[in-house]
Design a protein around this motif. Sequence first.
Motif, PDB file in Angstrom:
ATOM      1  N   SER A   1     -22.847  48.904  52.509  1.00 19.08           N
ATOM      2  CA  SER A   1     -24.240  49.303  52.720  1.00 19.08           C
ATOM      3  C   SER A   1     -24.722  48.889  54.107  1.00 19.08           C
ATOM      4  N   LEU A   2     -24.329  47.703  54.553  1.00 20.68           N
ATOM      5  CA  LEU A   2     -24.723  47.227  55.878  1.00 20.68           C
ATOM      6  C   LEU A   2     -24.161  48.130  56.974  1.00 20.68           C
ATOM      7  N   ILE A   3     -22.887  48.492  56.859  1.00 27.49           N
ATOM      8  CA  ILE A   3     -22.275  49.352  57.881  1.00 27.49           C
ATOM      9  C   ILE A   3     -22.941  50.727  57.891  1.00 27.49           C
ATOM     10  N   THR A   4     -23.235  51.249  56.696  1.00 28.43           N
ATOM     11  CA  THR A   4     -23.885  52.562  56.609  1.00 28.43           C
ATOM     12  C   THR A   4     -25.263  52.544  57.277  1.00 28.43           C
ATOM     13  N   GLN A   5     -26.025  51.517  57.016  1.00 26.67           N
ATOM     14  CA  GLN A   5     -27.351  51.423  57.617  1.00 26.67           C
ATOM     15  C   GLN A   5     -27.273  51.255  59.135  1.00 26.67           C
TER      16      GLN A   5
ATOM     17  N   LEU B   1     -28.883  53.649  62.015  1.00 24.42           N
ATOM     18  CA  LEU B   1     -29.888  53.156  62.954  1.00 24.42           C
ATOM     19  C   LEU B   1     -29.355  53.051  64.377  1.00 24.42           C
ATOM     20  N   ALA B   2     -28.162  52.480  64.508  1.00 22.52           N
ATOM     21  CA  ALA B   2     -27.561  52.287  65.841  1.00 22.52           C
ATOM     22  C   ALA B   2     -26.057  52.433  65.698  1.00 22.52           C
ATOM     23  N   PRO B   3     -25.510  53.598  66.012  1.00 18.54           N
ATOM     24  CA  PRO B   3     -24.087  53.830  65.809  1.00 18.54           C
ATOM     25  C   PRO B   3     -23.189  52.792  66.488  1.00 18.54           C
ATOM     26  N   ALA B   4     -23.589  52.303  67.657  1.00 20.79           N
ATOM     27  CA  ALA B   4     -22.755  51.308  68.339  1.00 20.79           C
ATOM     28  C   ALA B   4     -22.613  50.049  67.499  1.00 20.79           C
TER      29      ALA B   4
ATOM     30  N   ALA C   1     -19.735  46.564  63.501  1.00 21.19           N
ATOM     31  CA  ALA C   1     -19.647  46.015  62.152  1.00 21.19           C
ATOM     32  C   ALA C   1     -18.350  46.447  61.474  1.00 21.19           C
ATOM     33  N   MET C   2     -17.939  47.723  61.696  1.00 22.05           N
ATOM     34  CA  MET C   2     -16.676  48.194  61.120  1.00 22.05           C
ATOM     35  C   MET C   2     -15.491  47.416  61.683  1.00 22.05           C
ATOM     36  N   ALA C   3     -15.527  47.153  62.986  1.00 23.19           N
ATOM     37  CA  ALA C   3     -14.441  46.388  63.595  1.00 23.19           C
ATOM     38  C   ALA C   3     -14.401  44.961  63.053  1.00 23.19           C
ATOM     39  N   LEU C   4     -15.579  44.353  62.903  1.00 22.65           N
ATOM     40  CA  LEU C   4     -15.623  42.991  62.358  1.00 22.65           C
ATOM     41  C   LEU C   4     -15.132  42.962  60.911  1.00 22.65           C
ATOM     42  N   ALA C   5     -15.501  43.967  60.138  1.00 22.45           N
ATOM     43  CA  ALA C   5     -15.043  44.030  58.750  1.00 22.45           C
ATOM     44  C   ALA C   5     -13.526  44.193  58.683  1.00 22.45           C
TER      45      ALA C   5
END
Length: 332
Positions: free
Chosen positions: A77-81, A85-88, A93-97
Motif C-alpha cells: 500500500s505504501l509503494i502504491t501511494q 503521489l511521487a513516482p520517484a 521504495a520499491m528498491a528499498l523493499a
Amino acid sequence: MTTPPRAFRLDDPDVLAVPAGEAPAGSASVVVAAEDGEIVDAVAEPEAPRRGTSWGGLFLSALGGLALLGIGLWIESLITQLLALAPALGYVAMALAALAVLAFLVLLAREVAGVLRERRIERLRRAAVDAHAEASDDKARAVVRDLLALYANRADTARARAALDGLGDAIIDPRDRLMVAERELMTALDLSARRTVARAARQVSLVTTISPRAIVDVGFVLYSSFRLIRQLASIYGGRPGFLGFLRLARNVLAHLALTGGMAAGDSLIQQVMGLGVAARVSAKLGEGVLNGMLTARVGLAAIDVCRPLPFEALSAPTFTEVAGHLIESKTE
C-alpha cells in the motif's frame, strides 16, 4: 498389539539380564531373558508416542503468518501511494523493499546453514561414539573423512589434516585411527577452548566483584555466558546464527541439567570451601567467585556439546583447569 523389534546393545545400562521366565512385568527397561548364559529373548517397553504439533506452536505460527501478511500489505500500500503521489519516491521504495527482501533471504540462508552445521557436528559426534563402541573400521574411516571435510577450510588445521591424509592404511585398529585423529585435530582446539573459558570466568568474576548493582551482575553473567557459548561453537567449527544459537544454548542447558551444574568429575567440597573462604573475606568477593564458577560450568558444558568428537584420547577439561585460579587468587 505386539511391540515392533528394535536393536539394542548388551552393554547398555538399561539392559537387564534375568533368568528365563522371571522378566519383571511392566519394566521400562530392556529385559534380556538368559538361560545358561545364552540370550533367548528380549522384551522392550514400547516407546512413548511422539507429540504432534502443539497448540502453542500452531498459535505462534499462525500469528507470525498474519504479521508477515500485514507487513506485506502495508508495504504494498505504501509503494502504491508513493507511486501515485511521487513516482520517484515510489521507485525508491520499491528498491528499498527489494533490498530488504534480499537481505532477509541472505539472513535466512545463513540461519539455515548454521543450524545444518550444528546438526552435522552432532551427527559426527554420535558416529564417533558408535565407531568407538563397535570398533568398526568403515565407520572410523567415515568419521575421519567427515572430520577432515568439516575443517577443510580452516588454515589452523592444515598441518593436522596433512598428517591425517598421510596415514592411509598405516593404522589398522579403528579406535587407534580415531584417537590419532582426535590428537591431531582436537589438541589445539581444546587448548583454545580451555583458555577461552578461563578468560571468561576470570572476567565475570572481576566485573561482578566490583559492580555496584545486582542487576548488572545478572546481565553481565548472562551476556558473558551467551558470548562464551558462541565463541566455543566457533572454535570447534560451528557458526550459529540466531536460531542456531538458541538451539545450541538449549542443548547446553540440557547438558548442565543432565550432568549437574556444580561439579561432575571435580571436588565439590573444594569448590565450596574455596567459596566459603572468599565469602568470609568479603560478601561481594564471594559473589564474584560464584559467578565466575558458574560461567566456567557453562563453558565446560558448551565444550561437551560443541566438540565434534568425544573425549577418548585426550582428557576432558576439568573445573580446576579453567577456574581453579578463581579460588586460589581469592583465598591467598
